[in-house]
Write a protein that holds these residues in place. Sequence first.
Motif, PDB file in Angstrom:
ATOM      1  N   ARG A   1       0.800  12.642   7.902  1.00 59.27           N
ATOM      2  CA  ARG A   1       1.968  12.895   8.751  1.00 59.27           C
ATOM      3  C   ARG A   1       2.125  11.795   9.809  1.00 59.27           C
ATOM      4  NH1 ARG A   1       2.913  18.323  12.391  1.00 59.27           N
ATOM      5  NH2 ARG A   1       4.953  17.725  13.157  1.00 59.27           N
ATOM      6  N   SER A   2       1.026  11.397  10.433  1.00 56.89           N
ATOM      7  CA  SER A   2       1.069  10.326  11.440  1.00 56.89           C
ATOM      8  C   SER A   2       1.452   9.000  10.812  1.00 56.89           C
ATOM      9  CB  SER A   2      -0.288  10.188  12.136  1.00 56.89           C
ATOM     10  OG  SER A   2      -0.610  11.360  12.827  1.00 56.89           O
ATOM     11  N   ILE A   3       0.905   8.729   9.627  1.00 59.86           N
ATOM     12  CA  ILE A   3       1.218   7.480   8.927  1.00 59.86           C
ATOM     13  C   ILE A   3       2.690   7.461   8.536  1.00 59.86           C
ATOM     14  CG2 ILE A   3       0.731   6.074   6.886  1.00 59.86           C
ATOM     15  CD1 ILE A   3      -1.529   6.154   9.018  1.00 59.86           C
ATOM     16  N   ARG A   4       3.196   8.576   8.041  1.00 60.40           N
ATOM     17  CA  ARG A   4       4.612   8.669   7.646  1.00 60.40           C
ATOM     18  C   ARG A   4       5.517   8.372   8.850  1.00 60.40           C
ATOM     19  NH1 ARG A   4       4.434  13.537   5.991  1.00 60.40           N
ATOM     20  NH2 ARG A   4       3.700  13.020   3.905  1.00 60.40           N
ATOM     21  N   ARG A   5       5.180   8.952   9.993  1.00 58.21           N
ATOM     22  CA  ARG A   5       5.965   8.725  11.218  1.00 58.21           C
ATOM     23  C   ARG A   5       5.898   7.259  11.635  1.00 58.21           C
ATOM     24  NH1 ARG A   5       3.247  11.796  14.857  1.00 58.21           N
ATOM     25  NH2 ARG A   5       4.082  13.649  13.865  1.00 58.21           N
ATOM     26  N   ALA A   6       4.705   6.680  11.583  1.00 55.93           N
ATOM     27  CA  ALA A   6       4.545   5.271  11.968  1.00 55.93           C
ATOM     28  C   ALA A   6       5.319   4.355  11.031  1.00 55.93           C
ATOM     29  CB  ALA A   6       3.062   4.903  11.971  1.00 55.93           C
ATOM     30  N   LEU A   7       5.248   4.624   9.730  1.00 58.28           N
ATOM     31  CA  LEU A   7       5.988   3.802   8.769  1.00 58.28           C
ATOM     32  C   LEU A   7       7.493   3.907   8.999  1.00 58.28           C
ATOM     33  CD1 LEU A   7       3.930   4.506   5.535  1.00 58.28           C
ATOM     34  CD2 LEU A   7       4.167   2.299   6.702  1.00 58.28           C
ATOM     35  N   ARG A   8       7.961   5.100   9.280  1.00 56.96           N
ATOM     36  CA  ARG A   8       9.395   5.284   9.546  1.00 56.96           C
ATOM     37  C   ARG A   8       9.818   4.473  10.773  1.00 56.96           C
ATOM     38  NH1 ARG A   8       9.732  10.521   8.999  1.00 56.96           N
ATOM     39  NH2 ARG A   8       9.068  10.965  11.106  1.00 56.96           N
ATOM     40  N   GLN A   9       9.009   4.508  11.836  1.00 54.54           N
ATOM     41  CA  GLN A   9       9.335   3.749  13.046  1.00 54.54           C
ATOM     42  C   GLN A   9       9.300   2.247  12.779  1.00 54.54           C
ATOM     43  OE1 GLN A   9       6.238   5.571  15.363  1.00 54.54           O
ATOM     44  NE2 GLN A   9       7.709   6.805  16.532  1.00 54.54           N
ATOM     45  N   LEU A  10       8.277   1.788  12.076  1.00 61.39           N
ATOM     46  CA  LEU A  10       8.184   0.362  11.759  1.00 61.39           C
ATOM     47  C   LEU A  10       9.329  -0.082  10.857  1.00 61.39           C
ATOM     48  CD1 LEU A  10       4.337   0.207  11.140  1.00 61.39           C
ATOM     49  CD2 LEU A  10       5.571  -0.991  12.968  1.00 61.39           C
ATOM     50  N   HIS A  11       9.729   0.775   9.934  1.00 65.35           N
ATOM     51  CA  HIS A  11      10.838   0.456   9.028  1.00 65.35           C
ATOM     52  C   HIS A  11      12.149   0.374   9.804  1.00 65.35           C
ATOM     53  CE1 HIS A  11      13.765   1.182   5.731  1.00 65.35           C
ATOM     54  NE2 HIS A  11      12.942   0.348   5.107  1.00 65.35           N
ATOM     55  N   GLU A  12      12.370   1.299  10.724  1.00 66.02           N
ATOM     56  CA  GLU A  12      13.585   1.286  11.545  1.00 66.02           C
ATOM     57  C   GLU A  12      13.664   0.030  12.401  1.00 66.02           C
ATOM     58  OE1 GLU A  12      13.434   4.961  13.715  1.00 66.02           O
ATOM     59  OE2 GLU A  12      14.060   6.149  11.977  1.00 66.02           O
TER      60      GLU A  12
ATOM     61  N   SER B   1       9.156  -0.468  -1.152  1.00 64.62           N
ATOM     62  CA  SER B   1       9.666  -0.668  -2.508  1.00 64.62           C
ATOM     63  C   SER B   1       9.131   0.455  -3.382  1.00 64.62           C
ATOM     64  CB  SER B   1       9.261  -2.026  -3.052  1.00 64.62           C
ATOM     65  OG  SER B   1       7.868  -2.123  -3.096  1.00 64.62           O
ATOM     66  N   PRO B   2       9.954   0.939  -4.306  1.00 68.20           N
ATOM     67  CA  PRO B   2       9.507   2.030  -5.167  1.00 68.20           C
ATOM     68  C   PRO B   2       8.454   1.561  -6.163  1.00 68.20           C
ATOM     69  CG  PRO B   2      11.672   1.298  -5.836  1.00 68.20           C
ATOM     70  CD  PRO B   2      11.320   0.524  -4.602  1.00 68.20           C
ATOM     71  N   ARG B   3       7.537   2.446  -6.450  1.00 68.25           N
ATOM     72  CA  ARG B   3       6.523   2.180  -7.472  1.00 68.25           C
ATOM     73  C   ARG B   3       6.740   3.214  -8.561  1.00 68.25           C
ATOM     74  NH1 ARG B   3       0.181   2.410  -6.175  1.00 68.25           N
ATOM     75  NH2 ARG B   3       0.129   4.330  -7.355  1.00 68.25           N
ATOM     76  N   HIS B   4       6.972   2.752  -9.741  1.00 70.95           N
ATOM     77  CA  HIS B   4       7.326   3.644 -10.841  1.00 70.95           C
ATOM     78  C   HIS B   4       6.080   4.198 -11.512  1.00 70.95           C
ATOM     79  CE1 HIS B   4      11.416   2.491 -10.170  1.00 70.95           C
ATOM     80  NE2 HIS B   4      11.061   1.216 -10.232  1.00 70.95           N
ATOM     81  N   THR B   5       5.547   5.232 -10.884  1.00 67.49           N
ATOM     82  CA  THR B   5       4.383   5.921 -11.421  1.00 67.49           C
ATOM     83  C   THR B   5       4.742   7.397 -11.573  1.00 67.49           C
ATOM     84  OG1 THR B   5       3.542   6.331  -9.199  1.00 67.49           O
ATOM     85  CG2 THR B   5       2.752   4.341 -10.319  1.00 67.49           C
ATOM     86  N   ASP B   6       3.814   8.152 -12.035  1.00 61.22           N
ATOM     87  CA  ASP B   6       4.050   9.593 -12.143  1.00 61.22           C
ATOM     88  C   ASP B   6       3.014  10.302 -11.290  1.00 61.22           C
ATOM     89  OD1 ASP B   6       5.169  11.958 -12.968  1.00 61.22           O
ATOM     90  OD2 ASP B   6       3.959  12.074 -14.786  1.00 61.22           O
ATOM     91  N   PRO B   7       3.350  10.860 -10.154  1.00 58.44           N
ATOM     92  CA  PRO B   7       4.686  10.940  -9.566  1.00 58.44           C
ATOM     93  C   PRO B   7       5.067   9.616  -8.901  1.00 58.44           C
ATOM     94  CG  PRO B   7       3.111  11.991  -8.108  1.00 58.44           C
ATOM     95  CD  PRO B   7       2.348  11.558  -9.349  1.00 58.44           C
ATOM     96  N   PRO B   8       6.377   9.371  -8.748  1.00 61.85           N
ATOM     97  CA  PRO B   8       6.828   8.131  -8.109  1.00 61.85           C
ATOM     98  C   PRO B   8       6.327   8.045  -6.663  1.00 61.85           C
ATOM     99  CG  PRO B   8       8.676   9.348  -9.040  1.00 61.85           C
ATOM    100  CD  PRO B   8       7.473  10.210  -9.161  1.00 61.85           C
ATOM    101  N   GLN B   9       5.938   6.863  -6.263  1.00 65.54           N
ATOM    102  CA  GLN B   9       5.475   6.630  -4.902  1.00 65.54           C
ATOM    103  C   GLN B   9       6.099   5.343  -4.394  1.00 65.54           C
ATOM    104  OE1 GLN B   9       1.231   6.508  -4.740  1.00 65.54           O
ATOM    105  NE2 GLN B   9       0.982   8.483  -5.724  1.00 65.54           N
ATOM    106  N   SER B  10       6.152   5.227  -3.099  1.00 63.43           N
ATOM    107  CA  SER B  10       6.662   4.002  -2.478  1.00 63.43           C
ATOM    108  C   SER B  10       5.492   3.172  -1.976  1.00 63.43           C
ATOM    109  CB  SER B  10       7.580   4.339  -1.308  1.00 63.43           C
ATOM    110  OG  SER B  10       8.707   5.035  -1.763  1.00 63.43           O
TER     111      SER B  10
ATOM    112  N   ARG C   1       0.838  -1.187   0.000  1.00 59.12           N
ATOM    113  CA  ARG C   1       0.000   0.000   0.000  1.00 59.12           C
ATOM    114  C   ARG C   1       0.881   1.247   0.000  1.00 59.12           C
ATOM    115  NH1 ARG C   1      -4.370  -1.843  -1.519  1.00 59.12           N
ATOM    116  NH2 ARG C   1      -5.673  -0.270  -0.570  1.00 59.12           N
ATOM    117  N   THR C   2       0.403   2.310  -0.636  1.00 63.61           N
ATOM    118  CA  THR C   2       1.118   3.587  -0.597  1.00 63.61           C
ATOM    119  C   THR C   2       0.735   4.319   0.685  1.00 63.61           C
ATOM    120  OG1 THR C   2      -0.613   4.826  -1.716  1.00 63.61           O
ATOM    121  CG2 THR C   2       1.073   3.786  -3.123  1.00 63.61           C
ATOM    122  N   LEU C   3       1.523   5.312   1.029  1.00 60.54           N
ATOM    123  CA  LEU C   3       1.239   6.128   2.203  1.00 60.54           C
ATOM    124  C   LEU C   3      -0.161   6.741   2.081  1.00 60.54           C
ATOM    125  CD1 LEU C   3       3.462   8.367   4.192  1.00 60.54           C
ATOM    126  CD2 LEU C   3       1.498   9.437   3.155  1.00 60.54           C
TER     127      LEU C   3
END
Length: 86
Positions: free
Chosen positions: A53-64, A71-80, A39-41
């Motif tokens: 903003r909360s989701i971004r923070r949670a994803l960063r913590q879970l990733h750490e 994984s990158p998704r090659h769309t326009d604009p690019p999304q992860s 899923r994208t952010l």
Amino acid sequence: MSETADVADLPRPTREHLAELPPTATVVYLHLRNEGNPRTLRQIAYETVRPQRSIRRALRQLHEEGMVSCSPRHTDPPQSEWQVNE
């Protein structure tokens, strides 16, 4: 989407790990696990009705913590796209 998992359904080490993180991180982790697909952010924020903003923070913590991967998704604009590490 497969069976919906709850915190109680998770393995004990995962539950203990999530207990040390903010509640939004637990919501995001469970959402990603229950969805089963990356899923994208923006999708996560929309589907969980939480601010990006909360989701971004949670994803960063879970990733750490090594609980989710990106994984990158090659769309326009690019999304992860994010998914749970099994």
